[in-house]
Design an enzyme around this catalytic site. Sequence first.
Site, short mmCIF file in Angstrom:
data_model
loop_
_atom_site.label_atom_id
_atom_site.label_comp_id
_atom_site.label_asym_id
_atom_site.label_seq_id
_atom_site.Cartn_x
_atom_site.Cartn_y
_atom_site.Cartn_z
N VAL A 289 0.86 -1.19 0.00
CA VAL A 289 0.00 0.00 0.00
C VAL A 289 0.89 1.23 0.00
O VAL A 289 1.89 1.27 0.73
CB VAL A 289 -0.87 0.02 1.28
CG1 VAL A 289 -1.62 1.34 1.42
CG2 VAL A 289 -1.84 -1.16 1.31
N CYS A 290 0.56 2.22 -0.83
CA CYS A 290 1.28 3.49 -0.76
C CYS A 290 0.31 4.63 -0.98
O CYS A 290 -0.90 4.43 -0.99
CB CYS A 290 2.41 3.54 -1.78
SG CYS A 290 1.84 3.78 -3.47
N ALA A 291 0.84 5.85 -1.15
CA ALA A 291 -0.04 7.02 -1.27
C ALA A 291 -0.84 6.99 -2.57
O ALA A 291 -2.05 7.21 -2.56
CB ALA A 291 0.78 8.29 -1.19
#
Lengths: 78, 385
Positions: free
Chosen positions: B72-74
């Site tokens: 998961v990232c921005a």
Amino acid sequence: MTEFNVDQELDCKGLNCPLPVIKTKKAIDAMESGQILKMVATDPGSKNDISAWTSRTGHELLGTDENDEGFVYFIKKK
Amino acid sequence: MLTPYSAKQLFDWLTQAEELLILDVRNEEDFNRFKVESPVEVDMINVPYFDFMEEEEASVAKVPRDKKVRVVCAKEGSAKYVGEILIAHGFEDVGYLTQGIVSWGNMLTDKRINDTADTYELWQFVRPGKASLNYGLISEGELTLFDPSRNMEFYSQFAEAHDCKLTQTFETHLQADYISGSRFLAEKTGAVVHAHAGDFLGASFEYVSIQDGETYKASPKGPDIRIVHTPGHTPGSTCYIIDGKYVISGDTIFIISLGRPDLGGKAVEWATMLYETVNQKIKKMDPNLQVLPGHYIQWSEANEDLVFEKSLGKIIEGNASIYGIDNDKDFQKFILENIRKQPDVYAEIRKVNAGWLNPEDDEQSTMDLGKNECAASAYAAQQAS
């Protein structure tokens, strides 16, 4: 804001993470200790990322600015 | 193999209790501010993507190899970047979240609440990224939405899938913690917005001003929607009693705690209103009403079908320390003791919801991210636990 004696400039406008930090790292790696890099990005995510990355690596985030260009960072290589 | 996955897929895996590891590669500050909250326990670690840049081996070594890894990232890019590094190090099943954490923040899921034998359908829409709940009522091909979020795509797909047309929306109050979809849906579909003037007086868009005691219909022959004005969380807060069986309670009644009355900056005044509401309105409602709240604090409040629904009687019993307060002064004291800072963005969100501000779409997405802070005693409860 304070003016810095910038040794090199890096344009990361229009790039999204991870690219601004990757390019900043590459630029810094090629510089001499004590030199100052000015980096400009438009990704708002760069704000917390650059500050976290500099505190992790020990390079000094001398100052930041937000203007028409985007988010501006002045980083001094450790 | 490195494969993309959507927020909805992640939610489905989590609810099916699939063995996986969430690897969040954002910086620590963003991770601590807002992260994936799972209905069931899940392993999650935070290793920023720039750690993988600086010390690849050491960072990879932090990731357990015995589970599927979901990064998961921005936005998406960093998750893909880290995913590729993991694959290069021999990880076999790695996924990256398309469109980043924002897509998790906006995602809605739906659950049918009422009996399938009923002539109408009542649906709960859970927004896990916000810990908020909104509702849909289908009757005779007409769809009524309560407190819709700004995820237009979800509602239009829902309407299509259930062969109904959005005709009206009802707001339980002027939301401060998320951007309401009502006025945008009204612009797009012509749906009629209903709201209480106590909150919406001066709003820049048209709405039907609802009054305590009135009854509306979900469709010409559909179930009743009865209006109960319940000021306190805000002066215009309203509960909607559906078919005499359910109460859509907005931020007034929660399964745990009550909606905090201090968000408007008039804690004592609004606490007094809320105290009156508790005693004169809520306690006089039928205890068999099934409460459908506007938020939850944690997933453990959901029933085994992952629906947030509880009878009013049980809620009053379960929150005896609040509902048992028998005088205005002590109630004020309880509220004041539980006051905590509200996120700065709430003032701006209120303006958007009243139609006084029209930020760009991107900016709205950013404003709209983060878990709600609407319960009176959530902070105290968290500190105690």
